[in-house]
Design an enzyme around this catalytic site. Structure first.
Site, PDB file in Angstrom:
ATOM      1  N   GLU A   1      12.316   2.343  14.126  1.00  0.00           N
ATOM      2  CA  GLU A   1      11.439   3.416  13.662  1.00  0.00           C
ATOM      3  C   GLU A   1      10.184   3.446  14.528  1.00  0.00           C
ATOM      4  OE1 GLU A   1      10.394   2.499   9.607  1.00  0.00           O
ATOM      5  OE2 GLU A   1      10.085   0.378  10.090  1.00  0.00           O
TER       6      GLU A   1
ATOM      7  N   LEU B   1      11.325   1.168   6.920  1.00  0.00           N
ATOM      8  CA  LEU B   1      10.698   1.616   5.686  1.00  0.00           C
ATOM      9  C   LEU B   1      11.489   2.785   5.117  1.00  0.00           C
ATOM     10  CD1 LEU B   1       8.224   1.219   3.815  1.00  0.00           C
ATOM     11  CD2 LEU B   1       7.138   3.061   5.101  1.00  0.00           C
TER      12      LEU B   1
ATOM     13  N   LYS C   1       6.587  -2.045   1.829  1.00  0.00           N
ATOM     14  CA  LYS C   1       5.426  -1.442   2.486  1.00  0.00           C
ATOM     15  C   LYS C   1       4.211  -2.354   2.326  1.00  0.00           C
ATOM     16  CE  LYS C   1       3.218   3.077   3.126  1.00  0.00           C
ATOM     17  NZ  LYS C   1       3.719   3.340   4.502  1.00  0.00           N
TER      18      LYS C   1
ATOM     19  N   ARG D   1       8.280   3.973  -4.833  1.00  0.00           N
ATOM     20  CA  ARG D   1       8.337   2.989  -3.747  1.00  0.00           C
ATOM     21  C   ARG D   1       7.311   1.879  -3.952  1.00  0.00           C
ATOM     22  NH1 ARG D   1       7.710   5.022   2.345  1.00  0.00           N
ATOM     23  NH2 ARG D   1       5.574   5.363   1.623  1.00  0.00           N
TER      24      ARG D   1
ATOM     25  N   TYR E   1       0.831  -1.197   0.000  1.00  0.00           N
ATOM     26  CA  TYR E   1       0.000   0.000   0.000  1.00  0.00           C
ATOM     27  C   TYR E   1       0.866   1.246   0.000  1.00  0.00           C
ATOM     28  CZ  TYR E   1       0.879   1.050   4.961  1.00  0.00           C
ATOM     29  OH  TYR E   1       1.478   1.393   6.154  1.00  0.00           O
TER      30      TYR E   1
END
Length: 287
Positions: free
Chosen positions: A183, A207, A151, A52, A33
């Site tokens: 993160e 990410l 992702k 991405r 996504y």
């Protein structure tokens, strides 16, 4: 008001949108996504999200169902149809529903991916009160899978992390692996000491944030030093400032980590300035 959404080539009222129960995203989280912000009716950093997205699809061997130009047109159509001035466009592409549940997926060239997009209206997105107040974070063990650079829609543990933070009276959580911060649950993490920004280097562990790339570029242009390396929670607690970045929060100051206030417990000037620069520059090139 009922939203118009996009499902597999059709613009539909959200009440009529359907996806198969055999879709592999539903059965196995086999999908990716992207979330693109909308400011003043225009898309922020769309090209970065498209690049991405293509990378994530390639890493999972899912066939890209359309060109970047086609995706952009669908995004723009939804923004216009739903009257979005400030908000988000959510895009999800899955391997589709090729048949009965099976761990082994078929040839990607013969499988039709599922494509879903919808908008979220968020008036005043750029003027978030949270950015003036700052956020509190807690640290939690990073228990996600080993390919966080893709992702995917595997968001159960990040969701659990946000709930842990909420129960602790905080706003979010920073995940820690082998003693070092990876993160946030849905964002990249940073601290500032003097004129230096410290954030974890890109790898499979985090990410590759689109907002991250832009903010670090703007920081370097503003004569700030950037160090991409591992850091601990203790290091961050001793910093002058801290912040997170994401497509939906832009640059968000962090004022407390595991109960320890940073500086005077209020958003610092450098994070606030980075937010201003990011919003100003991103609006100039929005599509």
């Amino acid at each position: 008001m009922t939203r118009t959404v996009y499902v597999n080539g059709e613009f539909l009222p959200e009440t009529e949108a359907k996806v198969s129960i055999f879709d592999r995203a539903f059965l196995m989280a086999d999908g990716v996504y992207e979330v693109t912000s909308v400011l003043d009716g225009k898309l922020i950093d769309f090209d970065g999200h498209a690049v991405r997205l293509e990378r994530s699809l390639n890493e999972l061997d899912i066939r890209s169902p359309m060109t970047k130009e086609q995706l952009l047109e669908i995004h723009r159509e939804l923004v216009e149809m739903n009257g979005i001035e400030d908000g988000l466009v959510y895009l999800q592409i899955t391997r589709g529903a090729p048949g009965d549940r099976d761990f082994v997926f078929p040839d990607p060239e013969t499988t039709e991916p599922t494509v879903v997009l919808f908008t979220q209206n968020k008036p005043g997105l750029a003027d978030s009160p949270a950015a003036k107040k700052g956020m509190k974070v807690i640290s939690i063990e990073d228990q996600r899978w080993g390919r966080r650079d893709i992702k995917t829609v595997q968001l159960l543990y990040p969701s659990m992390g946000k709930m842990m933070a909420k129960k602790a009276g905080a706003d979010d959580a920073w995940m820690v692996m082998d003693g070092y911060v990876t993160e946030g649950t849905s964002n990249n993490a940073y601290y500032i000491k003097g004129n230096t920004i410290v954030t974890r280097a890109l790898s499979n562990d985090i990410l590759h944030g689109i907002t991250r790339a832009a903010v670090l570029r703007f920081a370097a242009e503003a004569q700030m030093k950037v160090e991409e390396r591992n850091f601990t929670i203790e290091e961050a607690q001793q910093a002058d400032e801290a912040f997170i970045t994401s497509a939906s929060s832009f640059v968000m100051p962090v004022v407390e980590i595991d109960g320890v206030p940073l500086g005077d417990g209020r958003p610092g000037p450098k994070a606030a300035r980075l937010r201003e620069i990011y919003l100003e520059e991103s609006r100039k090139v929005a599509v």
